[in-house]
Write a protein that holds these residues in place. Structure first.
Motif, short mmCIF file in Angstrom:
data_model
loop_
_atom_site.label_atom_id
_atom_site.label_comp_id
_atom_site.label_asym_id
_atom_site.label_seq_id
_atom_site.Cartn_x
_atom_site.Cartn_y
_atom_site.Cartn_z
N ASP A 431 0.81 -1.12 -0.06
CA ASP A 431 0.06 0.12 -0.10
C ASP A 431 0.79 1.41 -0.05
O ASP A 431 1.95 1.28 0.61
CB ASP A 431 -0.96 -0.13 1.45
CG ASP A 431 -2.03 1.31 1.45
OD1 ASP A 431 -2.77 1.26 0.70
OD2 ASP A 431 -1.62 2.10 2.05
N ASN A 432 0.27 2.21 -0.76
CA ASN A 432 1.27 3.45 -0.89
C ASN A 432 0.39 4.69 -0.18
O ASN A 432 0.93 5.77 -0.45
CB ASN A 432 1.60 3.90 -2.38
CG ASN A 432 2.45 2.77 -2.77
OD1 ASN A 432 3.43 2.24 -2.48
ND2 ASN A 432 2.23 2.44 -4.25
N GLY A 433 -0.48 4.39 0.70
CA GLY A 433 -1.28 5.46 1.28
C GLY A 433 -0.64 6.09 2.08
O GLY A 433 -0.87 7.53 2.68
N TRP A 434 0.61 5.64 2.74
CA TRP A 434 1.54 6.40 3.70
C TRP A 434 1.79 7.62 3.10
O TRP A 434 2.52 8.73 3.86
CB TRP A 434 2.54 5.70 4.23
CG TRP A 434 3.44 4.94 3.20
CD1 TRP A 434 3.33 4.03 2.41
CD2 TRP A 434 4.61 5.73 2.54
NE1 TRP A 434 4.25 3.71 1.46
CE2 TRP A 434 5.36 4.92 1.59
CE3 TRP A 434 5.20 6.90 2.91
CZ2 TRP A 434 6.31 5.18 0.98
CZ3 TRP A 434 6.37 7.07 2.17
CH2 TRP A 434 6.87 6.26 1.45
N GLU A 436 0.46 9.95 1.06
CA GLU A 436 -0.36 11.05 1.31
C GLU A 436 -0.58 11.46 2.68
O GLU A 436 -0.34 12.67 3.20
CB GLU A 436 -1.66 10.76 0.91
CG GLU A 436 -2.58 12.03 1.26
CD GLU A 436 -4.13 11.32 0.67
OE1 GLU A 436 -5.00 12.11 0.72
OE2 GLU A 436 -4.14 10.42 0.06
N HIS A 476 -4.24 5.34 8.94
CA HIS A 476 -4.18 4.55 7.73
C HIS A 476 -3.85 3.21 7.66
O HIS A 476 -4.63 2.39 7.08
CB HIS A 476 -3.39 5.29 6.68
CG HIS A 476 -3.23 4.73 5.13
ND1 HIS A 476 -4.21 4.62 4.64
CD2 HIS A 476 -2.37 3.90 4.81
CE1 HIS A 476 -3.88 4.27 3.59
NE2 HIS A 476 -2.83 3.58 3.29
#
Length: 829
Positions: A431-434, A436, A476
């Protein structure tokens, strides 16, 4: 004086002084001598023994005029002084005012009183012989106070030359040479007279060199700076050239900071070296008030006082740092920054800003990007290569030895968790939401993401950045775990199937696998058991669960020996995949397996007692073959059967209540607490802690903990007695059915066939009844033995309950004995 006008003015002034002093009778005869004396006095180079201060002198004159009642004169003097200052700004006004003030004071003083400024002009000027300075001072006592001025015979110059000769006799080296050598020593260079002595580890002059003791002492004190310089320079040279890969970036920054401080030190030495080229006035010369631009040892001591403080502090830091590096070095330097001296505070702050810059940069990159740029192993977070399932628990740890003192342990834990969360999302969750979340944290705090944006002194800004980044990234991560990977659903599936919470599934599974598990373990096929598991799922409400969850449920056959049965090695396991295996680790799955084996045996005991009840229920007596037999055999059979039912009731009472305690007061209560913990978890550490607490609670309350091994063995002995009782009961009733079969078979035979010898069937009705009496007698003995062993084990189990450490186990007897059944049994014994 070659100016004729000046000589005439001096002559006129002298004559007026002589005439006003009441000495007019002899003034004409001695006026020429007095004029010559005055001219010589005015031509001397000596200055008054007071500090030139024009304003103070003007105020003194005005105050004296005002005190004497001449206020108008004081105002007039002030007006004249103002005009003089405006018209002659370059004139030495102080000297003029001092001369006029001294003459004024001399006019109003009695003849017998000595003048403080100018002596009385002598009427007779004898020519004394050249004597010592003491006789000169005594001769001057009659003419007023002694002033250091040229006397007519140059006696002062003679005395100064004599002092210079005496000084040179005790000093083989000039002071300028010593100053030059001291400056060399301050640069770590041996001079002509001052050299480094390795035996004493310091700079010194040879003992044979004839130097006054005070001079030798001040040279040694000044050369301390050179010794400190050698220590600091040696550390810098070793760190930059020889150990640049050992000391790391923090150590290199420290060496660079020390080098910059030495650059300023070199500049000072350059200025002092150029100033030392100016000649130092000799001890017998007149320095003209001491304002020469030369460098003596005492002046050098003043110049080097502040550099010595800084160099001493740098040497202390060099000794403290030693073999340290990274955060340990920064912490050691920080411990010396708490100082009351502003000079030390400013120096340490400037040094720490340079030293801590690499460390703060590592923190910034770790918190915002999850990257660990620690080539030289100097960061307080240590990484090690592990598998994905161990990344969170074992992949990153805090090195306490590398944690600087200006970063608190709580802040260090937040820094560690923030970077771990980023790596967990990137590696395990993909996951690459970190990204943001990190940007939002930076925007909220207002910090910069540029390299070098944080440094020493910005601890509050660093803490604010870490707190905001941790809050957003952890939130998140929790969303990903709960929503994308459905963590709670998997926990509920484990509770239903591994902790046997799905009742219909467990009952049906036990019914269909029972015959298979009664066989030896080495003859059982795991593929066949997997098929039976699938059948149990389809035949119960488990079929309505998500297929992804059901596919993770598998049969597992544990290691077994030659004498093990299928019941001893059968178990279920749940396939926890990445990233859920971070919570359901191999160790936790072993704990689940331990709980499953315990619950499975408890369910097996319950299942065995339930199956036995179908045989020993009261209406079985009416259908038994012995119901219509003779009274003796019938009563014997009924007595044994009643005792068997009583023992079954005792066992069933214990198993039912103990199972109620396990299923409701252990599993359900622990699950309720775990659900609350899941909902309130703010980060993965909280979630792991809640899950570990959940497992620990089940193990401890279920008598599976480390402190309950003794009572656990007793409990399993109870279970074995119940299973043995079931096995004996099955064997007993198997013989009873065999007797019934033989009796029915004997009725269909002819009388001739009943007379065969050696056969029970041929033995007739009496032989069958005799066999029945013997069988029931043996059955009664075995039943008594089982009941006695069970009662002893039960009493042992109950006696150990109040001794357990866990609070719930201490009250387990109360929960089990809510009908006071065991209390009555114990009292009867």
């Amino acid at each position: 004086m070659d100016d004729t006008a000046t000589v005439d003015l001096v002559r006129e002034l002298v004559l007026r002084l002589l005439s006003s002093g009441g000495r007019s009778s002899t003034a004409s005869n001695n006026s020429d001598a007095a004029v010559r004396y005055a001219l010589r006095l005015l031509s001397s180079r000596m200055s008054p023994s007071v500090i030139p201060d024009e304003l103070s002198l003007v105020e003194s004159i005005k105050r004296r005029l005002a005190v004497s009642g001449r206020s108008s004169s004081a105002l007039g003097f002030a007006d004249l002084h103002s005009k003089l200052s405006a018209r002659a700004p370059l004139l030495n006004r102080w000297a003029l005012l001092y001369l006029l003030n001294s003459l004024s004071l001399d006019r109003h003083r009695p003849e017998s009183s000595p003048a403080p400024g100018l002596p009385f002009l002598p009427l007779h000027l004898p020519h004394p012989p050249r004597t010592s300075a003491s006789s000169i001072a005594g001769g001057m006592a009659g003419g007023g106070v002694f002033l250091v001025a040229k006397d007519p015979e140059n006696i002062r110059e003679i005395a100064l030359r004599e002092y210079a000769d005496l000084f040179m006799e005790d000093n083989e080296v000039s002071e300028s040479a010593l100053v030059r050598d001291v400056l060399y020593a301050c640069q770590g260079i041996d001079g002509r007279y001052v050299r480094f002595d390795r035996s004493t580890d310091g700079y010194d002059m040879p003992e044979s060199l004839k130097v006054p003791k005070p001079t030798r002492s001040i040279v040694r004190r000044l050369c301390e700076l050179g010794w400190l310089f050698r220590k600091v320079r040696g550390y810098i040279s070793e760190g930059i050239v020889d150990r640049q890969f050992d000391i790391g970036t923090v150590g290199q920054a420290f060496c660079s900071s020390l080098q910059d401080e030495l650059v300023d030190y070199y500049k000072l030495l350059t200025v002092l070296t150029s100033q030392s080229a100016n000649p130092i006035p000799s001890a017998g010369s007149d320095s003209g008030g001491g304002a020469g631009n030369y460098l003596s040892l005492r002046r050098l001591a003043v110049w080097l006082a502040e550099p010595t403080v800084r160099m001493r502090l740098m040497a202390v830091l060099v000794d403290v740092c030693g073999e340290l590096r990274g955060g340990a070095m920064a912490g050691a330097i920080h411990s010396h920054a708490q100082h009351g001296n502003p000079l030390v505070q400013e120096f340490m702050g400037r040094l720490l800003r340079r030293v801590c810059s690499p460390l703060f940069e590592m923190v910034r990159i770790w918190v915002l990007e999850g990257e660990l740029e620690d080539v030289f192993a100097e960061f307080f977070i240590l990484s090690q290569p592990v598998k994905a399932e161990s990344l969170w628990r074992e992949g990153y740890q805090i090195q306490s030895s590398m944690l600087p003192s200006f970063i608190s342990p709580l802040l260090a834990q937040r820094i560690l968790r923030t970077g771990k969360s980023i790596n967990f999302l990137r590696v395990c969750c993909e996951d690459n939401g970190w990204v943001e979340a990190s940007g939002e944290a930076v925007a909220h705090v207002g910090a910069t993401t540029q390299r070098g944006g944080l440094g020493y002194g910005d601890t509050n800004a660093l803490e604010a950045l870490v707190v905001e980044a941790a809050k957003r990234i952890d939130r998140h991560l929790m969303d990903v775990i709960h929503k994308r990977y459905r963590f709670k659903d998997h926990c509920l599936a484990i509770k239903r199937y591994l902790l046997l919470g799905q009742g219909d599934f467990v009952k049906y599974l036990m019914d269909i696998v029972g015959p298979e598990l009664s066989e030896p373990a080495n003859t059982i096929s795991s593929f066949q058991l997997a098929g039976l598991l699938e059948t149990a799922i389809r035949a119960s409400n488990a079929q309505y669960d998500d297929r992804e969850i059901l596919d993770r449920l598998k049969v597992r056959m544990m290691e077994h020996g030659d004498g093990d049965r299928g019941w001893d090695v059968f178990s279920l396991e749940y396939d926890a995949r990445v990233p859920l295996d971070t919570v359901f680790t191999a160790l936790n799955m072993k704990r689940y397996l331990k709980i499953f084996n315990f619950l499975w045996k408890l369910k097996r005991v319950e299942h065995a007692l339930t199956g036995l009840w179908k045989t020993v229920k009261p209406n079985y007596i009416n259908s038994c073959i012995f119901a219509n037999e003779s009274f003796g055999v019938k009563m014997q059979f009924v007595s044994v059967l009643r005792r068997l039912q009583v023992l079954w009731n005792e066992m069933n009472h214990f198993v039912t209540n103990f199972q109620y305690y396990i299923m409701f007061e252990v599993l359900e209560v622990s699950w309720a607490h775990f659900s609350d913990g899941m909902n309130s978890s703010k980060d993965l550490d909280d979630l792991l802690a809640a899950h570990d607490k959940y497992l620990y609670s089940i193990l401890e309350k279920s008598l599976l903990g480390e402190g309950s091994q003794s009572i656990n063995k007793t409990l399993f002995v109870l279970f074995d007695h119940i299973l043995r009782f079931r096995s004996l009961a099955d064997r007993w009733f198997e013989h009873i059915h065999e007797l019934q079969h033989r009796r029915n078979k004997s009725k269909s035979k002819s009388k001739g066939e009943l007379g065969k010898v050696g056969s029970l069937i041929d033995g007739g009705r009496k032989a069958l009844l005799q066999f029945s009496r013997d069988f029931f007698g043996k059955m009664s003995e075995e039943l008594d033995k089982v009941a006695k062993e069970y009662s002893a084990a039960l009493h042992d189990f109950i006696s150990q309950l109040p001794l357990q450490q866990h609070i719930d186990l201490k009250f387990l007897l109360f929960r089990l004995d809510f009908t006071e059944y065991y209390s009555r049994v114990s009292s009867n014994k």
